[in-house]
Structure formats: structure tokens, C-alpha cells
Design a protein around this motif. Structure first.
Motif, PDB file in Angstrom:
ATOM      1  N   ALA A  94       3.561  -6.251   2.922  1.00 28.92           N
ATOM      2  CA  ALA A  94       2.705  -6.471   1.748  1.00 28.92           C
ATOM      3  C   ALA A  94       1.310  -6.885   2.185  1.00 28.92           C
ATOM      4  O   ALA A  94       1.163  -7.729   3.052  1.00 28.92           O
ATOM      5  CB  ALA A  94       3.304  -7.558   0.857  1.00 28.92           C
ATOM      6  N   SER A  95       0.303  -6.229   1.609  1.00 28.26           N
ATOM      7  CA  SER A  95      -1.075  -6.675   1.841  1.00 28.26           C
ATOM      8  C   SER A  95      -1.989  -5.774   1.047  1.00 28.26           C
ATOM      9  O   SER A  95      -1.576  -4.734   0.539  1.00 28.26           O
ATOM     10  CB  SER A  95      -1.457  -6.611   3.322  1.00 28.26           C
ATOM     11  OG  SER A  95      -1.691  -5.266   3.701  1.00 28.26           O
ATOM     12  N   HIS A  96      -3.243  -6.173   0.955  1.00 29.98           N
ATOM     13  CA  HIS A  96      -4.234  -5.282   0.351  1.00 29.98           C
ATOM     14  C   HIS A  96      -4.604  -4.231   1.390  1.00 29.98           C
ATOM     15  O   HIS A  96      -4.648  -4.514   2.581  1.00 29.98           O
ATOM     16  CB  HIS A  96      -5.466  -6.070  -0.067  1.00 29.98           C
ATOM     17  CG  HIS A  96      -6.593  -5.193  -0.522  1.00 29.98           C
ATOM     18  ND1 HIS A  96      -6.473  -4.379  -1.627  1.00 29.98           N
ATOM     19  CD2 HIS A  96      -7.825  -4.979  -0.027  1.00 29.98           C
ATOM     20  CE1 HIS A  96      -7.595  -3.696  -1.791  1.00 29.98           C
ATOM     21  NE2 HIS A  96      -8.434  -4.045  -0.831  1.00 29.98           N
ATOM     22  N   SER A 153       0.834  -1.204   0.000  1.00 30.67           N
ATOM     23  CA  SER A 153       0.000   0.000   0.000  1.00 30.67           C
ATOM     24  C   SER A 153       0.867   1.252   0.000  1.00 30.67           C
ATOM     25  O   SER A 153       1.837   1.354   0.743  1.00 30.67           O
ATOM     26  CB  SER A 153      -0.902   0.001   1.227  1.00 30.67           C
ATOM     27  OG  SER A 153      -1.503   1.277   1.383  1.00 30.67           O
ATOM     28  N   ARG A 154       0.486   2.223  -0.814  1.00 27.18           N
ATOM     29  CA  ARG A 154       1.192   3.498  -0.847  1.00 27.18           C
ATOM     30  C   ARG A 154       0.608   4.488   0.163  1.00 27.18           C
ATOM     31  O   ARG A 154       1.051   5.632   0.222  1.00 27.18           O
ATOM     32  CB  ARG A 154       1.089   4.107  -2.256  1.00 27.18           C
ATOM     33  CG  ARG A 154       1.855   3.343  -3.310  1.00 27.18           C
ATOM     34  CD  ARG A 154       1.769   4.039  -4.671  1.00 27.18           C
ATOM     35  NE  ARG A 154       0.416   4.031  -5.194  1.00 27.18           N
ATOM     36  CZ  ARG A 154      -0.306   5.127  -5.455  1.00 27.18           C
ATOM     37  NH1 ARG A 154       0.201   6.323  -5.242  1.00 27.18           N
ATOM     38  NH2 ARG A 154      -1.527   5.024  -5.930  1.00 27.18           N
ATOM     39  N   TYR A 155      -0.417   4.068   0.928  1.00 26.55           N
ATOM     40  CA  TYR A 155      -1.034   4.998   1.872  1.00 26.55           C
ATOM     41  C   TYR A 155      -0.006   5.452   2.898  1.00 26.55           C
ATOM     42  O   TYR A 155       0.534   4.636   3.646  1.00 26.55           O
ATOM     43  CB  TYR A 155      -2.239   4.354   2.566  1.00 26.55           C
ATOM     44  CG  TYR A 155      -3.051   5.373   3.340  1.00 26.55           C
ATOM     45  CD1 TYR A 155      -3.937   6.210   2.697  1.00 26.55           C
ATOM     46  CD2 TYR A 155      -2.882   5.526   4.715  1.00 26.55           C
ATOM     47  CE1 TYR A 155      -4.662   7.173   3.383  1.00 26.55           C
ATOM     48  CE2 TYR A 155      -3.600   6.487   5.418  1.00 26.55           C
ATOM     49  CZ  TYR A 155      -4.490   7.296   4.745  1.00 26.55           C
ATOM     50  OH  TYR A 155      -5.195   8.251   5.434  1.00 26.55           O
ATOM     51  N   GLY A 156       0.289   6.736   2.887  1.00 23.75           N
ATOM     52  CA  GLY A 156       1.275   7.268   3.814  1.00 23.75           C
ATOM     53  C   GLY A 156       2.658   7.423   3.217  1.00 23.75           C
ATOM     54  O   GLY A 156       3.560   7.920   3.884  1.00 23.75           O
ATOM     55  N   LEU A 157       2.834   7.008   1.965  1.00 24.09           N
ATOM     56  CA  LEU A 157       4.080   7.312   1.257  1.00 24.09           C
ATOM     57  C   LEU A 157       3.859   8.646   0.557  1.00 24.09           C
ATOM     58  O   LEU A 157       2.917   8.789  -0.236  1.00 24.09           O
ATOM     59  CB  LEU A 157       4.388   6.228   0.211  1.00 24.09           C
ATOM     60  CG  LEU A 157       5.528   6.569  -0.776  1.00 24.09           C
ATOM     61  CD1 LEU A 157       6.864   6.676  -0.054  1.00 24.09           C
ATOM     62  CD2 LEU A 157       5.599   5.540  -1.896  1.00 24.09           C
TER      63      LEU A 157
END
Lengths: 488, 491
Positions: free
Chosen positions: A231-233, A199-203
Motif C-alpha cells: 500500500a502506498s501512493h 496502486s493499480r499500475y501494472g495490474l
């Protein structure tokens, strides 16, 4: 072996046996950082109190016989473009010099769930734009193998602290090679996962369709362990894949057989350093001796990849970085007469030269009248490059080649010549344009004693396979075990 | 020489989803500044949008109601511009692949049907609000930032102020019928942007003619300002054209933006638009394209209610109601639904329509609710209608009982009985009263009997006395017949 030289797997074994505590390991690293990081400058901010408190918690839970996460008590470093809710998240930019993120990135939540210890935030090229970590707004990072050379970039801080044993592993981000190129320059393992795997959330976004977070580690199994943890959804990232995460460690020691490795003749054209060409050829010979079949490929579209990359990445960056305007957070120019003036002054003073250059390039290619000629055409070529790779993977399991055209270059050597610096990405951008997973592993040293990396690429979401192929080489060589001599 | 106004309208409608378009924050008006915000709608570093499916379905529903082609594949685009109320300095919108396009809406204007083309309707996120009434600084309230916004663009098919108003009001009615927006004007749920120019033609040359330069007026948030803006612009442009017939034409002057000055009631020049705006649109890389398959579209279609214009036609035909009453009953879906439920429960359509109009809508308006919100079930109102239909209560009494039903859950019949409001139609009960009145009012009886000038007045007087003595409960029709029989000997 000394405590700081251990791999994560080795440290975990020691921790489990009770030979060493997480507190000891963490404190030991902080001492080392204090001694060596003033030269290397891999860290932008240390979170000593929080790290030791966390290590202490893990030690207590371990003593209480609790079940712990897969990275329990392991001290790690985080690239400073990944949001962590305590301390600052600066992206090595003055425009975010005092910015504190109100939330944790998905990968930080994952590391917390895995019971990891976070040592601090590592240096990078401002907003991950660069290949040498010289574009940091807060000072450059030096290569532990030779402090007169660059560590690569943009995840130069993360690669340098892992190479110097100032962290057991680190997270980096890779938009056009920003994990793999510094890993190659610092003789560590760097993995860019398939786009959508992490997940790119927070990158903090640079090129949204290219960015991916990945591990920088001392060994391939360590990279596998770290990848498995992050790694994960994630529902918060619409581009994250709804696919099961493989068990990257289960069969990592089992060689891949049969194994067909593709090599594009185009990779060995002009511009590639001779010693790197030799090291990569030797690596291919080794794979052959391990039973692999080497298949010559032709990938003529690769020569357009760099141009396509710099159009797509700068276009997305120009939009992604529009939010740094001084209105809600970050640096604000206080002397402006109106809000337009405030935008201009805040951005003019807050951003460094390379970031401004890329914002201008991207703004230009997205402008009316140029969009079709640049951005739209780049998207079309990107599709063709993807098809090229799809075709190649009908013939081979893996594509091998160099990571960088040159060994680590001298500090200041290319910083005033952006075009030459952009060429550092010539072998790495394909994986970002295609979304494919790619890894850089140590495969030798130049006559000057500087590290050389080997790049391997496999099909989308086949990290399990990619790691096994990389591990075959690692088992047969000792490059990854060599250590730089540090100055203090 | 003459001219015909040519007007297109862009309407922005805020959808009434529970949460915002791309994050989980409440979509709620009127809360303290920056209370309905999160890292995503604040545009913090590292955040990513996730699409609100409900908003997408609402937008598709509107597209269907506007007879649009619904795109099976759409994507999101970033529209870049810098403004303090736009946290990311780009708005997530739809550029070249709107979710619906090529539709129309039929309007009733002065009894005529007029079809207005819909160019497109697409989804985007609303911006926040700059707050200028703070001492020494401008504030930014981002509660509204990220609220789902449906942009509906019409063809320039409107030729008069009444057509523009009918179009705008129909859109408001439609989104309320679909229950996708409260369309509350005071809360800024609907904003209008008319594009106005005049087609100037010469009767002698039917093929000739030209347009005056297009004027776009942004951000009108009331029907009143829309109406006045369009009327003002038509007059202003006509004046400009008359003053300079050769120069004031679209091919010689560029498009112009003007703003509406609500105090002076004039449009004010803002800027010329020499060329297209520079928004640097490009596909939003953080969101996946949206693909609608038949099954999903089918589920959305199934939610489509009978639309206002169809319902109007059916009410006229099925219930034989007049235009005015039908318009009133179909203006809101809730009223129409309620009316039909009352008829379904056994009321005569005219009685139900009249009671809803005269009592229901008035009382609902007083109480700031709709008829269904008054708390009188359709069955109970039907019961009241039947009492009136069967002459058990008078029309006047029925109105009183309607009001009483707001305070009491008793059946209308019981309310009428408890309050002695039932009409006495029983002749035997009335005969005594009539006999009494007749014997006490010999002069009036004589006048009536005489059949002269005073007869009509005398009869009314006698009937009035009977009604009074029965405390209003006498059925006036029955009582009148009784009087006629007794006085005139008619049977």
C-alpha cells in the motif's frame, strides 16, 4: 509444525533466528509444488531459478547482518494479471500467451523492496473474468479441500496455493469479489483494500473503477503485513490515494471496543445456502460474546448491486481489452487479408468465450442510444448504493455478512450457465462499487467439509480497523488453522 | 437566386510541451520511429495515464485567448475506435465537458472586423502514424502517439475563402503568440477539417432558403490545401445545386466525407455519414476529473500576453505606422516584442520599423531564425536607429551597418567610424570638397546656374561628384545646401 505450514510471521521468526534459511524454505515449497500442483494446478509459471537466486541473496545479506525488508526471504505467489518483468504475464489468456511485460507492476517493485521471494504466477479466470478459475485459457485450478470442486475465482490459483501451503501468501486482484470469494472457498484470508489504497499500475485492467490488488494469506496478521508492504501512493496511478499508510500491525491484537456490527437482513434472503447462513449467524454470535453490539440494518438498494456491477464492469472491460488486437504484442492471426480481418481473427481466436461475452455486453451498453439507459443509469445507482453504505456507517463500525451464496460448487456445474455463475458475486460486488475495504476470513465448514467465509466491510481507508475486527474472530477460532488433505 | 458559403473549421494543434499528454516521453518530432515511446504510450497491459498539467494550462491559455468560458470542472472520456496507430484502440479526449467553450475570435478581413464564434476547444492525445512505404508491410510509428492535441471547433460563421484563411492564419498566429505550439505546418503541428455547405436563397423570398448537404474534408495539413479545398468545394456544390436545385439539399441528402487529392486538386468522395459516428464514449476511469480554482486560473491568466489584434490596433495608434508595416511587425510576437524594445531604447518608431522590415526580417528569414534570434540587442539596434535619425549615417549606410552588426559586437557608431561610414555634415570639411568640384566642373555649374532644362541634372551631377569625392560620407542634404549656396548664392 512443518515448514510449509508456517504463517509469514512464524517463518520470519524462524528466519531471523537462523533456524531455517530462505533457500531452504523456497526449495521446500518448490518440492511441494512439484508433488501437489499437478493436481491443483494453481501455478501457471514457476520462476524457480530466479526465486532461489533471490532467496540466496537474502540469506547472504542476513548473514552479513544487513537490515532486511519486512518480507525478507518469504516466498510468495503472484496472480498472473500482475506484470512482472521476468517470465510471462498472460492473464490466463491465449491472446497474451507469450507476453513478457517490459516492466514491473508497482506492487512488484514494493515486494522487491520488501525483499520478498517470488515463486511464480498463479492461475485465474481469463482477464480475471469469472468466479471459478474454470475460464482460464491454460487449464482449470482445483480446490485443495476437494479436487472435484472449484477454488473460486478469479484469483483461484492464488487462493488454492496459499490454502495448500504451496506459497506463504499471494497477491490477488478483486474487481467484483475475485480475492474474497476464492479465499472463502479455500479457507484462507483475502483482503480487498479500499479503492486507491494500492496502486493499480501494472495490474492488467479489467474494470478500472473497481479493480484493486490485495493479499491472500493464511492469517489476518499476514494479510496486514502484506498490505503494509504494497500500500502506498503512486504517482503513476492517478486514482491512488495521497494518504498515509496506517500501521496495520501495531494494534492488530487489540480487540475493538466498543464495536457495533451491522447486519443487513437482505443478506439472508432466498438464494443463500442454509449452512452458510448458519455459519455467519454463529460468527455474529461469537462477536456478540466478544462484546460487540449487533445492529440490524436495511440496505434495500443492495439488490441492484449485481446488475449495476455487470454493466459497469463489462463496459470498462470492453474498452480496456480493446488494446489486444495483435498489432503490437500478443497473439496475431497470420492469415488475415487486411488489418480489420486481423483484428477480428486475432480476437476471435485469442479470447475465450466468457471474455468475448463480456466484451459484447460492455460494447452494447456503451453504444449510442443505450448509454443513458444502461451505463449512465448504472452510475447513478452506484452513487445511491454508496450513499446507502455511508448512512450505514453512521450507525455501525463494520458490516458483516456472507461472502458467497453457496459453498464451493462442483467443477463444470455452472460453467455453461453464466447467469448462475454471475450470482456468485452477489455479496461481494458492493465493496467494489463503493470502493470500500472488505475482507473474507474462514468461519466454518459445510457438512461436506467445504470452507465457508465471513465477509467484513468497514469505512474507506479504515483497513487498520477492519483487520483488527477480523483478527478478533481469528483469535477466538481455529478455522484458519485447519489444513486440507492433499492428493499427489 | 443566389448562395452564400457557410463554413466551419475544426483545427487540431499539437502543443509544444516537453513531454507527452499522459506519460513522460519526449514530445519531439523527427526522431527515429518508435524511439520516444514507453509502456504507457505503447498501450501495454496494465499501464495507466497521468495528466500533463502543462498541457492543460496551455489549453486553458488558448481558451482564454479565444474569449471562451473556462470550465471549472472537466473530465476525460474515452473515445473508442480501432486503428493500428491508436495503441489502446481508444483515444483519451473530452466529450461532454470540454475545458473551454462559447468563445470567439475577431479577424481583420479586407479592413473589416469579422467575429467568428468558437464552439469549444478541448484537449486530447494524438495518434501515431502508419508508415506505408515499407516493403511488404505497413509499419506503425508511435512517437506521436500521446502528444497533446488541442481541438478547436468554430461555429459555421465563415462565408468566404478569405475568411477561412484569415481564421486559420489567426489561429496559427495566436498559438505562436501564446507560445503553446510551434505551429510548424511541415511537422504536422496544425491540421484542418473544414465543414462546407452553401446557403441557397431567393432574393424574392427573404425568409426562404436551404442548405446544400454538408461536406467534411479531413486532415488538411497546409494552408494551400485548405484554401484550394474550400474554393473547390464551393464551386463544386454550386454546380451540383445548379444541376439539381430540388434534390441537392441538406434535408434530402446526408452529410458526406470527402478527401482532398493534392495532385488532381479535387475533393474525392469517401463516405456518407448516415448517422452519428459510434465512438462509445464513456468517462475515463483511470483519470481524475480536473477542477480549476480561481487561484490556478489566475496564475494562467497572468501569462496571457497582449493578443495580436489588440497589439495591431495599439501599434497603429501609438506609433502611427501604416497597415502593411503594422501587420508585418505584429505577425509574430517575437518581432513585435523586439520592435517595442528598440523603440523603448530610444529609436524613432518609423526608423526602427523600417530597419526591422527591410533588414531584420529579411536576414532572419535567410538564416531561418526570427529577428530577436539575429543576435543584435534592441539597445544596439536603437543605437543604429539614432545614428540614422540624427543624420550621422545615411539610410543606405544604416542598412549596411545592420548587416555588419551581425558579425561584430561593436556598437554601431564604432562600426560606422571604423569603416569611415559616418556622414560628414560639418560644412567646413565639406566646403573644400565642394569648392574643388565646382572649380573643376565649370560647364555643370553654368548649366545649373542658368536654371534652364539642364539645371536639375547638373545639380545632381555636382552632388554626385561631391559624394564620390567624400567617399560617400558627405551628408547629401548638407552638401546639397552648400552647393546651392555657392552656385546660386542662396543662404
Amino acid at each position: 509444525m512443518e515448514l510449509h505450514c508456517l504463517s509469514i510471521h512464524q517463518l520470519a521468526a524462524e528466519l531471523a533466528k537462523g533456524q531455517v534459511s530462505s533457500c531452504q524454505a523456497t526449495e521446500h515449497l518448490f518440492e511441494r509444488i512439484e508433488r501437489h500442483d499437478p493436481v491443483i494446478h494453481g501455478y501457471l509459471e514457476l520462476q524457480q531459478d530466479a526465486a532461489i537466486a533471490q532467496a540466496d541473496r537474502i540469506d547472504k545479506r542476513r548473514n552479513d547482518g544487513e537490515t532486511l525488508g519486512p518480507l525478507a526471504g518469504v516466498p510468495l505467489a503472484i496472480k498472473d494479471n500482475i506484470c512482472v518483468s521476468h517470465g510471462r504475464t498472460t492473464c490466463a489468456s491465449k491472446i497474451l500467451g507469450n507476453f513478457q511485460s517490459p516492466y514491473d507492476a508497482h506492487v512488484i517493485e514494493a515486494l522487491n523492496a520488501a525483499d520478498a521471494v517470488i515463486l511464480g504466477k498463479t492461475n485465474l479466470d481469463e482477464f480475471a473474468m469469472g468466479a471459478s478459475t474454470e475460464n482460464s485459457g491454460f487449464g482449470l485450478t482445483r480446490n485443495p479441500w476437494n479436487p472435484e470442486t472449484v477454488p473460486g475465482g478469479s484469483s483461484g490459483g492464488s487462493a488454492a496455493v496459499v490454502a495448500a501451503d504451496l506459497a506463504y501468501a499471494a497477491l490477488g486482484s478483486d474487481t467484483g469479489g475475485s480475492i474474497r470469494q476464492p479465499a472463502a472457498f479455500c479457507s484462507v484470508v483475502g483482503l480487498k483494500p479500499t479503492y486507491g489504497r494500492v496502486s493499480r499500475y501494472g495490474l492488467v485492467a479489467f474494470g478500472s473503477s473497481l479493480d484493486q490488488i490485495g493479499p491472500i494469506a493464511k492469517t489476518v496478521p499476514d494479510a496486514a503485513l502484506l498490505l503494509a508492504a504494497i500500500a502506498s501512493h503512486d504517482r503513476r496511478d492517478s486514482t491512488s490515494a495521497e494518504l498515509e499508510v496506517g500501521d496495520y500491525l501495531a494494534e492488530i491484537e487489540r480487540p475493538v471496543k466498543p464495536l457495533r456490527i451491522g447486519v443487513a437482513s437482505e443478506y439472508f434472503g432466498p438464494g443463500l445456502d442454509k449452512e452458510i447462513a448458519q455459519a455467519v449467524r454463529r460468527a455474529l454470535d461469537l462477536y456478540e460474546s466478544l462484546g460487540a453490539e449487533i445492529v440490524e440494518l436495511s440496505m434495500p438498494l443492495n439488490k441492484y448491486a449485481l446488475a449495476v456491477y455487470y454493466i459497469v464492469a463489462t463496459a470498462e472491460a470492453s474498452s480496456n481489452l480493446a488494446r489486444y488486437d495483435g498489432v503490437r504484442y500478443g497473439y496475431r492471426d497470420r492469415d488475415s487479408k487486411d488489418h480489420i480481418d486481423m483484428y477480428s481473427a486475432s480476437r476471435a481466436h485469442g479470447f475465450g468465450a466468457e471474455v468475448k461475452r463480456r466484451i459484447m455486453l460492455g460494447t452494447y451498453t456503451l453504444s449510442a442510444g443505450y448509454y443513458d439507459a444502461y451505463y449512465l443509469k448504472a452510475l447513478k445507482v452506484r452513487t445511491l448504493i454508496k450513499q446507502d453504505f455511508d448512512k450505514a456507517f453512521e450507525q455501525v463500525d463494520c458490516i458483516a455478512g456472507p461472502v458467497t451464496p453457496t459453498p464451493p460448487f462442483k467443477l463444470g456445474e455452472k460453467i455453461d450457465d453464466p447467469l448462475t455463475l454471475y450470482l456468485s458475486d452477489v455479496y461481494t460486488v458492493m465493496a467494489n462499487l463503493t470502493g470500500l475495504p472488505a475482507i473474507s476470513i474462514p468461519c466454518g465448514f459445510s457438512s461436506a467439509g467445504l470452507p465457508i467465509g465471513l465477509q467484513l466491510t468497514t469505512k474507506a481507508f479504515s483497513e487498520e480497523l477492519l483487520l483488527r475486527i477480523a483478527r478478533m474472530f481469528e483469535q477466538a477460532t481455529d478455522y484458519h488453522q485447519r489444513k486440507p488433505k492433499l492428493q499427489s | 437566386m443566389g448562395y452564400r458559403p457557410t463554413i466551419g473549421l475544426e483545427i487540431h494543434v499539437e502543443l509544444s510541451t516537453a513531454s507527452k499528454m499522459f506519460c513522460g516521453c519526449p514530445n519531439h518530432f523527427g526522431d527515429p520511429p518508435n524511439s520516444n515511446v514507453c509502456p504507457v504510450c505503447l498501450g501495454m497491459p496494465g499501464v495507466l495515464p497521468t495528466m500533463n498539467r502543462q498541457a492543460y494550462e496551455y489549453a486553458v491559455l488558448m481558451g482564454l485567448a479565444l474569449n471562451c468560458r473556462i470550465a471549472t470542472f472537466t473530465k476525460w472520456d474515452r473515445k473508442g475506435y480501432y486503428y493500428p496507430d491508436l495503441p489502446k484502440n481508444y483515444q483519451i479526449s473530452q466529450y461532454d465537458l470540454p475545458l473551454s467553450s462559447n468563445g470567439y475570435i475577431d479577424l481583420l478581413v479586407n479592413g473589416q472586423t469579422k467575429r467568428i464564434g468558437i464552439t469549444r476547444a478541448h484537449l486530447e492525445e494524438d495518434a501515431g502514424k502508419n508508415v506505408h512505404d515499407l516493403p511488404g508491410c505497413t509499419g506503425v510509428d508511435l512517437n506521436r502517439a500521446g502528444v497533446p492535441l488541442l481541438e478547436i471547433v468554430s461555429e459555421p460563421d465563415m462565408n468566404s475563402v478569405p475568411e477561412v484563411m484569415a481564421y486559420a492564419r489567426s489561429m496559427r498566429q495566436l498559438v505562436r503568440y501564446l507560445n503553446i505550439s510551434q505551429a510548424n505546418m511541415q511537422q504536422g503541428h496544425m491540421r484542418f477539417e473544414p465543414n462546407i455547405s452553401l446557403w441557397v436563397f431567393d432574393d424574392a423570398e427573404p425568409d426562404g432558403g436551404h442548405y446544400t448537404p454538408i461536406v467534411e474534408v479531413k486532415n488538411l495539413n497546409s494552408f494551400r490545401s485548405l484554401e484550394r479545398t474550400v474554393a473547390f468545394e464551393i464551386d463544386r456544390q454550386a454546380g451540383q445545386w445548379q444541376a439539381d436545385p430540388d434534390g441537392y439539399r441538406m434535408d434530402k441528402m446526408s452529410k458526406q466525407n470527402r478527401g482532398w487529392d493534392d495532385v488532381r486538386e479535387v475533393t474525392v468522395y469517401q463516405r456518407h455519414k448516415e448517422e452519428a459516428d459510434e465512438y462509445r464514449y464513456f468517462p475515463e476511469p483511470d483519470l481524475l476529473p480536473v477542477e480549476i480554482d480561481d487561484a490556478w486560473l489566475g496564475r494562467i491568466k497572468a501569462q496571457l500576453p497582449e493578443l495580436p489584434i489588440a497589439r495591431y490596433a495599439r501599434f497603429r495608434k501609438e506609433f502611427g505606422l501604416d497597415e502593411k508595416l503594422t501587420t508585418l511587425l505584429t505577425s509574430e510576437r517575437g518581432t513585435a516584442d523586439y520592435f517595442e524594445a528598440v523603440v523603448q531604447a530610444g529609436a524613432s518608431p518609423h526608423r526602427a520599423a523600417n530597419l526591422i522590415q527591410s533588414q531584420g526580417l529579411r536576414l532572419a528569414n535567410e538564416r531561418g531564425t526570427d529577428v530577436a534570434g539575429l543576435g543584435i540587442s534592441a539597445e544596439r539596434l536603437a543605437g543604429l536607429c539614432k545614428l540614422a535619425d540624427e543624420d550621422k549615417v545615411s539610410a543606405t549606410t544604416a542598412a549596411g551597418i545592420f548587416q555588419a552588426m551581425l558579425e561584430s559586437d561593436d556598437p554601431p557608431e564604432k562600426i560606422a567610424q571604423d569603416r569611415n561610414l559616418m556622414q560628414v555634415s560639418d560644412t567646413s570639411a565639406l566646403e573644400a570638397i565642394v569648392a574643388e568640384v565646382l572649380s573643376e566642373n565649370g560647364k555643370a555649374v553654368a548649366d545649373y546656374k542658368s536654371g534652364g532644362k539642364k539645371a536639375k541634372k547638373a545639380r545632381s551631377f555636382i552632388l554626385g561628384q561631391v559624394m564620390q569625392r567624400s567617399k560617400g560620407q558627405a551628408n547629401p542634404k548638407v552638401a546639397g545646401e552648400l552647393i546651392d549656396r555657392k552656385v546660386l548664392g542662396q543662404t
